[in-house]
Design a protein around this motif. Structure first.
Motif, PDB file in Angstrom:
ATOM      1  N   ALA A  54      38.043  -0.146  40.227  1.00  0.00           N
ATOM      2  CA  ALA A  54      37.457   0.410  41.446  1.00  0.00           C
ATOM      3  C   ALA A  54      36.271   1.298  41.105  1.00  0.00           C
ATOM      4  CB  ALA A  54      38.512   1.208  42.211  1.00  0.00           C
ATOM      5  N   ILE A  55      36.348   2.009  39.987  1.00  0.00           N
ATOM      6  CA  ILE A  55      35.260   2.894  39.584  1.00  0.00           C
ATOM      7  C   ILE A  55      34.033   2.084  39.181  1.00  0.00           C
ATOM      8  CG2 ILE A  55      34.552   4.532  37.799  1.00  0.00           C
ATOM      9  CD1 ILE A  55      37.372   5.687  37.933  1.00  0.00           C
ATOM     10  N   THR A  56      34.246   1.014  38.421  1.00  0.00           N
ATOM     11  CA  THR A  56      33.124   0.151  38.041  1.00  0.00           C
ATOM     12  C   THR A  56      32.458  -0.440  39.271  1.00  0.00           C
ATOM     13  OG1 THR A  56      34.111  -0.409  35.905  1.00  0.00           O
ATOM     14  CG2 THR A  56      32.468  -1.927  36.786  1.00  0.00           C
ATOM     15  N   GLN A  57      33.264  -0.944  40.196  1.00  0.00           N
ATOM     16  CA  GLN A  57      32.696  -1.554  41.404  1.00  0.00           C
ATOM     17  C   GLN A  57      31.911  -0.536  42.213  1.00  0.00           C
ATOM     18  OE1 GLN A  57      35.249  -4.193  43.756  1.00  0.00           O
ATOM     19  NE2 GLN A  57      36.670  -4.348  42.028  1.00  0.00           N
ATOM     20  N   ALA A  58      32.450   0.661  42.377  1.00  0.00           N
ATOM     21  CA  ALA A  58      31.770   1.681  43.172  1.00  0.00           C
ATOM     22  C   ALA A  58      30.455   2.091  42.528  1.00  0.00           C
ATOM     23  CB  ALA A  58      32.679   2.899  43.331  1.00  0.00           C
ATOM     24  N   ALA A  59      30.484   2.311  41.211  1.00  0.00           N
ATOM     25  CA  ALA A  59      29.265   2.705  40.506  1.00  0.00           C
ATOM     26  C   ALA A  59      28.212   1.607  40.572  1.00  0.00           C
ATOM     27  CB  ALA A  59      29.595   3.051  39.058  1.00  0.00           C
ATOM     28  N   ALA A  60      28.630   0.377  40.384  1.00  0.00           N
ATOM     29  CA  ALA A  60      27.683  -0.732  40.407  1.00  0.00           C
ATOM     30  C   ALA A  60      27.096  -0.942  41.793  1.00  0.00           C
ATOM     31  CB  ALA A  60      28.366  -2.015  39.915  1.00  0.00           C
ATOM     32  N   ARG A  61      27.915  -0.803  42.835  1.00  0.00           N
ATOM     33  CA  ARG A  61      27.401  -0.941  44.202  1.00  0.00           C
ATOM     34  C   ARG A  61      26.328   0.108  44.468  1.00  0.00           C
ATOM     35  NH1 ARG A  61      32.735  -1.033  45.894  1.00  0.00           N
ATOM     36  NH2 ARG A  61      32.437   0.928  47.032  1.00  0.00           N
ATOM     37  N   ALA A  62      26.608   1.337  44.078  1.00  0.00           N
ATOM     38  CA  ALA A  62      25.626   2.400  44.295  1.00  0.00           C
ATOM     39  C   ALA A  62      24.342   2.115  43.531  1.00  0.00           C
ATOM     40  CB  ALA A  62      26.214   3.746  43.866  1.00  0.00           C
ATOM     41  N   LEU A  71      43.112   5.803  43.282  1.00  0.00           N
ATOM     42  CA  LEU A  71      43.269   5.104  42.010  1.00  0.00           C
ATOM     43  C   LEU A  71      44.706   4.667  41.743  1.00  0.00           C
ATOM     44  CD1 LEU A  71      40.897   6.951  39.496  1.00  0.00           C
ATOM     45  CD2 LEU A  71      40.536   4.802  40.713  1.00  0.00           C
ATOM     46  N   ASN A  72      45.641   5.106  42.581  1.00  0.00           N
ATOM     47  CA  ASN A  72      47.012   4.601  42.470  1.00  0.00           C
ATOM     48  C   ASN A  72      47.123   3.173  42.987  1.00  0.00           C
ATOM     49  OD1 ASN A  72      46.486   5.902  45.065  1.00  0.00           O
ATOM     50  ND2 ASN A  72      48.600   5.375  45.606  1.00  0.00           N
ATOM     51  N   VAL A  92      22.028   9.117  40.018  1.00  0.00           N
ATOM     52  CA  VAL A  92      23.182   9.819  39.449  1.00  0.00           C
ATOM     53  C   VAL A  92      24.030  10.425  40.563  1.00  0.00           C
ATOM     54  CG1 VAL A  92      23.897  11.810  38.063  1.00  0.00           C
ATOM     55  CG2 VAL A  92      22.092  10.301  37.223  1.00  0.00           C
ATOM     56  N   GLU A  93      23.352  11.061  41.520  1.00  0.00           N
ATOM     57  CA  GLU A  93      24.068  11.679  42.637  1.00  0.00           C
ATOM     58  C   GLU A  93      24.791  10.637  43.477  1.00  0.00           C
ATOM     59  OE1 GLU A  93      23.215  14.639  46.472  1.00  0.00           O
ATOM     60  OE2 GLU A  93      21.574  14.064  45.119  1.00  0.00           O
ATOM     61  N   ALA A  94      24.118   9.523  43.749  1.00  0.00           N
ATOM     62  CA  ALA A  94      24.729   8.478  44.578  1.00  0.00           C
ATOM     63  C   ALA A  94      25.928   7.849  43.875  1.00  0.00           C
ATOM     64  CB  ALA A  94      23.682   7.411  44.903  1.00  0.00           C
ATOM     65  N   ILE A  95      25.795   7.594  42.575  1.00  0.00           N
ATOM     66  CA  ILE A  95      26.914   7.022  41.831  1.00  0.00           C
ATOM     67  C   ILE A  95      28.076   8.013  41.783  1.00  0.00           C
ATOM     68  CG2 ILE A  95      27.671   6.281  39.525  1.00  0.00           C
ATOM     69  CD1 ILE A  95      24.922   5.040  39.119  1.00  0.00           C
ATOM     70  N   GLY A  96      27.752   9.276  41.567  1.00  0.00           N
ATOM     71  CA  GLY A  96      28.800  10.290  41.534  1.00  0.00           C
ATOM     72  C   GLY A  96      29.589  10.339  42.827  1.00  0.00           C
ATOM     73  N   LYS A  97      28.898  10.290  43.954  1.00  0.00           N
ATOM     74  CA  LYS A  97      29.576  10.319  45.251  1.00  0.00           C
ATOM     75  C   LYS A  97      30.419   9.063  45.453  1.00  0.00           C
ATOM     76  CE  LYS A  97      26.238  13.242  47.716  1.00  0.00           C
ATOM     77  NZ  LYS A  97      25.235  13.287  48.810  1.00  0.00           N
ATOM     78  N   ALA A  98      29.876   7.917  45.027  1.00  0.00           N
ATOM     79  CA  ALA A  98      30.610   6.663  45.193  1.00  0.00           C
ATOM     80  C   ALA A  98      31.887   6.653  44.364  1.00  0.00           C
ATOM     81  CB  ALA A  98      29.711   5.489  44.807  1.00  0.00           C
ATOM     82  N   VAL A  99      31.789   7.135  43.151  1.00  0.00           N
ATOM     83  CA  VAL A  99      32.966   7.194  42.280  1.00  0.00           C
ATOM     84  C   VAL A  99      33.966   8.217  42.814  1.00  0.00           C
ATOM     85  CG1 VAL A  99      33.776   7.844  39.980  1.00  0.00           C
ATOM     86  CG2 VAL A  99      31.760   6.368  40.223  1.00  0.00           C
ATOM     87  N   GLN A 100      33.476   9.376  43.245  1.00  0.00           N
ATOM     88  CA  GLN A 100      34.344  10.417  43.787  1.00  0.00           C
ATOM     89  C   GLN A 100      35.180   9.889  44.949  1.00  0.00           C
ATOM     90  OE1 GLN A 100      34.623  13.588  42.581  1.00  0.00           O
ATOM     91  NE2 GLN A 100      36.202  14.111  44.083  1.00  0.00           N
ATOM     92  N   ALA A 101      34.574   9.063  45.771  1.00  0.00           N
ATOM     93  CA  ALA A 101      35.272   8.528  46.942  1.00  0.00           C
ATOM     94  C   ALA A 101      36.427   7.605  46.564  1.00  0.00           C
ATOM     95  CB  ALA A 101      34.287   7.780  47.831  1.00  0.00           C
ATOM     96  N   GLU A 102      36.410   7.083  45.340  1.00  0.00           N
ATOM     97  CA  GLU A 102      37.461   6.163  44.905  1.00  0.00           C
ATOM     98  C   GLU A 102      38.631   6.869  44.221  1.00  0.00           C
ATOM     99  OE1 GLU A 102      37.526   2.918  45.487  1.00  0.00           O
ATOM    100  OE2 GLU A 102      35.558   2.910  46.459  1.00  0.00           O
ATOM    101  N   LEU A 103      38.433   8.101  43.802  1.00  0.00           N
ATOM    102  CA  LEU A 103      39.401   8.726  42.907  1.00  0.00           C
ATOM    103  C   LEU A 103      40.784   8.914  43.510  1.00  0.00           C
ATOM    104  CD1 LEU A 103      37.168  11.397  41.118  1.00  0.00           C
ATOM    105  CD2 LEU A 103      37.730   9.060  40.397  1.00  0.00           C
ATOM    106  N   ARG A 104      40.853   9.300  44.766  1.00  0.00           N
ATOM    107  CA  ARG A 104      42.163   9.573  45.363  1.00  0.00           C
ATOM    108  C   ARG A 104      42.991   8.305  45.496  1.00  0.00           C
ATOM    109  NH1 ARG A 104      44.078  13.978  47.078  1.00  0.00           N
ATOM    110  NH2 ARG A 104      42.035  14.985  47.119  1.00  0.00           N
TER     111      ARG A 104
END
Length: 358
Positions: free
Chosen positions: A256-264, A58-59, A44-56
């Motif tokens: 990007a969020i799906t990819q980041a979460a899945a990679r983690a 998202l444009n 959960v922590e790793a996915i959260g960090k991975a998703v957080q890194a993508e948020l800025r």
């Protein structure tokens, strides 16, 4: 009030119903073959960090080809596969839809051996591909000669087989897949959604890929990975197949969020897959307990069990629901399917079964 029939919908879709299983708020939900164990805290922590890194960012559009994710998936699969051999999409259903878009369509046919995954004919219909429903043996097995006879009879453009098979649970003998590959002129899709739960000695169709450019092995992260809410499926095949599905995939189909979460999730696969053995233990417990009570049960290499009821499986399904246990009526007369859950969920099912099953 306007209904579907009032709209200019395609004629072949009139009277059909969408795929779905009841989503009910009950104490024990064992009807959709999800992994009953929650995602571990470290993941959960790793996915959260991975998703957080993508948020800025998202444009911006995501990586259209999901290179980093495909590279991680190839590493997980092994067998000498590389990024070029792997493609990913929003669940294995989208993977299979893309295969039908690329290799099926109007004037083409797809063949499957039922009872099997009910989405395959629906995906075929949605892509304008004519579905041919052949049958398995009465014991739900599939013999090489029977498979060959159906392929020779219908000459399909695509052949679908599930191993382990849904809803019956049993993996195919490799000789069946060998026979299909030797006979079919078109694409052969082996749906291995439940392969991580297979019993020891079960051979994956991945071993056949180097010698069969028309073979596709479809996988998912929804089951063993416990990533059903993440919606990530993938295939392994010859690089030419990956090139072909990219002709029909929607632009930027994986966020990007799906990819980041899945990679983690793939990187932390050891934590996620740690529940597989516990689930297999509960699956085998269901099989052993029901058989000891005289109930007919199909062999299972999956995270679910198909078992016999009296001829009216709908009444048995309702009886389980009345006891707070939601299982699956797959439309197979006299049979129901239950997912192997946690030890307490399995106990709740078995206690209910002792009261319900003859």
């Amino acid at each position: 009030m306007t209904t579907i029939d009032d709209l200019p919908i395609r004629d072949d879709l009139r009277g059909t119903t969408p795929y779905g299983a009841p989503q009910l708020d009950v104490p024990v939900r064992l009807n959709t073959n999800e992994n009953s164990y929650p995602v571990p805290d470290d993941v959960v922590e790793a996915i959260g960090k991975a998703v957080q890194a993508e948020l800025r960012d998202l444009n911006r559009y995501p990586d259209r080809d999901a290179i980093a994710l495909r590279t991680e998936l190839a590493s997980y699969l092994g067998h000498g596969l590389t990024t070029a051999n792997v493609w990913a999409a929003n669940g294995s259903n989208e993977v299979q839809q893309q295969l039908l878009q690329a290799f099926g369509g109007p004037g083409r046919t797809a063949l499957g051996f039922g009872p099997s995954y009910s989405m395959h004919p629906l995906l075929a219909q949605g892509t304008g591909t004519r579905w041919i429903g052949a049958l398995r043996d009465p014991d739900f097995g599939l013999r090489p000669d029977a498979a060959v006879a159906e392929i020779e009879r219908h000459d399909p453009d695509l052949v679908f087989v599930c191993s382990p098979n849904n809803p019956t649970g049993t993996a195919l003998d490799p000789s069946v897949i060998d026979a299909i590959l030797a006979t079919a002129r078109g694409m052969v899709i082996v749906d291995e959604a439940y392969t991580e739960f297979a019993r020891p000695g079960t051979i994956s169709a991945l071993t056949l890929l180097p010698h069969h450019p028309r073979l596709v092995v479809s996988r998912t992260m929804s089951k063993a990975f416990g990533f059903a809410g993440g919606r990530l499926g993938y295939l392994a095949a010859d690089p030419a197949v990956v090139d072909a599905v990219q002709l029909v995939r929607l632009p930027y189909h994986l966020s990007a969020i799906t990819q980041a979460a899945a990679r983690a999730a793939v990187v932390h696969r050891d934590s996620l897959l740690a529940t597989v053995e516990a689930i297999k233990e509960q699956r085998d417990r269901i099989v052993t307990t029901l058989r000891a009570r005289g109930v007919r049960v199909a062999d299972s290499d999956a995270n679910f069990v198909l078992f016999a009821t009296d001829p009216d499986q709908k009444a048995a399904w309702q009886a389980f629901l009345d006891r707070g246990v939601l299982i699956r009526d797959v439309g197979l007369a006299g049979w129901l399917r239950v997912t192997a859950g946690t030890e307490s969920e399995t106990s709740a099912f078995l206690n209910a079964a002792e009261e319900i099953l003859p």
